[in-house]
Enzyme design. Structure first.
Site, PDB file in Angstrom:
ATOM      1  N   ASP A   8       0.729  -1.259  -0.069  1.00  0.00           N
ATOM      2  CA  ASP A   8       0.046  -0.101   0.056  1.00  0.00           C
ATOM      3  C   ASP A   8       0.925   1.298  -0.008  1.00  0.00           C
ATOM      4  OD1 ASP A   8      -2.002  -1.860   0.081  1.00  0.00           O
ATOM      5  OD2 ASP A   8      -2.831  -1.017   2.178  1.00  0.00           O
ATOM      6  N   ASP A 129     -15.145  -3.027  -1.242  1.00  0.00           N
ATOM      7  CA  ASP A 129     -14.644  -2.907  -0.026  1.00  0.00           C
ATOM      8  C   ASP A 129     -16.198  -2.749   1.015  1.00  0.00           C
ATOM      9  OD1 ASP A 129     -12.287  -2.787  -0.867  1.00  0.00           O
ATOM     10  OD2 ASP A 129     -12.465  -0.758  -1.118  1.00  0.00           O
TER      11      ASP A 129
END
Length: 241
Positions: A8, A129
């Site tokens: 990330d 998500d």
């Protein structure tokens, strides 16, 4: 089953967040390309990347770092974060990214996803998500009134390569993967599902392996690999079955 190590990217560094909160970033490596090489040398065969700044700003931000990673490793990569139009998809694919992950735009403009699958066959992944089963967007800053399964079904015949399903409530907390909801989603659709969020140990990988036949393509591991809770060799051995 594929084990995807995750990088990330925030401000050019490899970080992990807690439940998607940018203020909780822990820096794990200031050199993401070196981290990617480390993953490849450990035996991983597919890399998962997220441009966190991009997810919040709605446009690519960490392009230089992504390019450096791609030039450093030979394994295929998938990238999400701030990809909201066909031009950006094309630019990332030209950079060398193997698959792009569309999240927010899948909720706000599902037709773009369907079009992208036609223009770039085999290159489009949808990122779903979920917070409490409801889809979140804009780098998880907003929660919609759309259920995860409902969104996934919109792309049943579009040619989506996979769906990355992240349980936000568990992300970065090392509390264990939500195997049940991941398997339920996989059973409800024909698109392969990649589990993400909360993976804490090889036990999670074992549990996912048990329901692999439901349509589980792989699992994304972040913090648990960085802090040594998951041994790459053991994870890969279990996933290979």
């Amino acid at each position: 089953m594929i084990v995807f190590p995750a990088i990330d990217l925030k401000d050019g560094e490899a970080v992990r967040l807690l439940k998607g909160d940018m203020d909780t970033a822990t820096v794990f490596n200031t050199n993401p390309a070196a981290q990617a090489k480390e993953f490849e040398d450990a035996g991983f065969e597919f890399l998962h990347m997220v441009d966190l700044n991009g997810a919040f700003e709605g446009r690519p931000v960490n392009r230089g770092v992504v390019e450096e990673i791609i030039q450093t490793v030979s394994m295929p990569t998938q990238l999400g974060g701030g990809i909201r139009d066909l031009k950006t998809i094309e630019q990332w694919l030209e950079t060398g990214v193997s698959r792009v992950i569309l999240g927010t735009v899948a909720v706000k403009n599902p037709n773009l996803v369907i079009e992208a699958c036609k223009v770039f066959p085999g290159k489009i992944v949808v990122g779903i998500d979920a917070r409490g089963g409801m889809v979140a967007t804009e780098g998880w800053a907003e929660t919609s009134d759309l259920e995860a399964t409902e969104l996934a079904r919109k792309f049943e015949d579009a040619g989506v390569s996979a769906i990355v399903y992240t349980d936000i409530d568990r992300d970065g907390l090392l509390q264990g993967c939500n195997v049940e909801s991941t398997a339920n989603l996989a059973r409800a659709i024909s698109i392969p599902v990649i589990a993400s969020g909360g993976v804490a140990s090889v036990e999670d990988i074992k549990q996912l392996k048990l329901v692999e036949a439901a349509g589980i393509e792989g699992v994304i591991c972040g913090r648990s690999i960085y802090d040594g809770r998951i041994d790459p060799k053991e994870a890969l051995r279990i996933a290979a079955g």
